[in-house]
Write an enzyme that holds these catalytic residues in place. Sequence first.
Site, PDB file in Angstrom:
ATOM      1  N   ILE A  70       0.854  -1.187   0.000  1.00 17.68           N
ATOM      2  CA  ILE A  70       0.000   0.000   0.000  1.00 17.68           C
ATOM      3  C   ILE A  70       0.892   1.239   0.000  1.00 17.68           C
ATOM      4  O   ILE A  70       1.666   1.451   0.925  1.00 17.68           O
ATOM      5  CB  ILE A  70      -0.911   0.031   1.248  1.00 17.68           C
ATOM      6  CG1 ILE A  70      -1.699  -1.269   1.386  1.00 17.68           C
ATOM      7  CG2 ILE A  70      -1.855   1.225   1.176  1.00 17.68           C
ATOM      8  CD1 ILE A  70      -2.435  -1.396   2.704  1.00 17.68           C
ATOM      9  N   LYS A  71       0.760   2.049  -1.033  1.00 15.32           N
ATOM     10  CA  LYS A  71       1.567   3.268  -1.102  1.00 15.32           C
ATOM     11  C   LYS A  71       0.771   4.400  -0.439  1.00 15.32           C
ATOM     12  O   LYS A  71       0.052   5.152  -1.100  1.00 15.32           O
ATOM     13  CB  LYS A  71       1.923   3.605  -2.552  1.00 15.32           C
ATOM     14  CG  LYS A  71       3.034   4.642  -2.698  1.00 15.32           C
ATOM     15  CD  LYS A  71       3.454   4.778  -4.147  1.00 15.32           C
ATOM     16  CE  LYS A  71       4.506   5.875  -4.333  1.00 15.32           C
ATOM     17  NZ  LYS A  71       5.793   5.568  -3.709  1.00 15.32           N
ATOM     18  N   CYS A  72       0.897   4.466   0.886  1.00 17.07           N
ATOM     19  CA  CYS A  72       0.122   5.447   1.640  1.00 17.07           C
ATOM     20  C   CYS A  72       1.047   6.319   2.488  1.00 17.07           C
ATOM     21  O   CYS A  72       2.175   5.924   2.818  1.00 17.07           O
ATOM     22  CB  CYS A  72      -0.905   4.754   2.537  1.00 17.07           C
ATOM     23  SG  CYS A  72      -0.232   3.709   3.834  1.00 17.07           S
TER      24      CYS A  72
END
Length: 310
Positions: free
Chosen positions: A159-161
């Site tokens: 997850i690119k958060c």
Amino acid sequence: MKYTVENRRIWFKGEIINVNDAKINVLAPTAQFGLNVFEGIPCYWNEEEAQLYAFRLDEHYDRLLRSAKLIQIDCKYTKDDFTKALIDVVRANEYDENLSVRQTLFVDGFGSWGSADPVEMFVAPIPRGRTSAEYNKKGLNCCVTSWRRISDETLSPRIKCGANYMNSRVGQREALRNGYDTCIFLNELGKVAEGPGSCFFMVKDGVIITPKLTDSVLESITRDTVIQIAKSENIPVVERTIDRTELYTCDEAFLCGSAMEITPVLSVDKYLVGKGEVGVLTKRLHLLYLDVVRGKNKKFKNWITPVYRL
């Protein structure tokens, strides 16, 4: 470039406005808890064609939607919306140079860390030369950080958060505090994972080696790009688990990412990598990469999207 960086235009909630006029409530979940997902999209200027090319938009937007799904926020935007917003804001600024474009979906309003909406978006381009210092170095002296990389069992690096980057921050701050340029993370099993916001590659006996996607690494588009370029040049590539001591004995090493491109690792924990200079394969791959992102390699023309009208 039509505006200064401090007064550039960004796309914000459906409008193109001065960056200083883009306001988010301090109580919004994105401000309090980092509840957002984002992409850093590289765009490269081709001087001969007087054209700016956005790189692998389709893959970036697929990952953005996957991140939104995994973190469970309600995205009202489509891939067509993403593309139009990026093109419109870059054109509004009249950029004719290499860019890094931050495209972020964030949870606005007065909710909590458990909120799923309302989801808004901003798209903020910036010239590459104005990005973080570690992304503009010609070579990196690294350490293996004492902090471990997050895993799929904690907060997935898939997850690119925004919240994930606190893990990158603690490792990077430790490296800087101890006199290094950046760090390399090990995963929970003590195997090599990646750098802060970048993927790791090494070279041994002419073979390019990188950790597996299941070794606590981001599903990186630049990583995939490097692998595909190498294979197109008949350079052998192996994806496998890497031990820490291999960092000290490899012939070459580099970190890669949309912002970092391909940046050589000169040393790890004071051990020189090779001769402590840019390796032959690393340099070759970087030059090939630059041709691809500028639209100069016909094999990979399907990866680029022209920003300005032809």
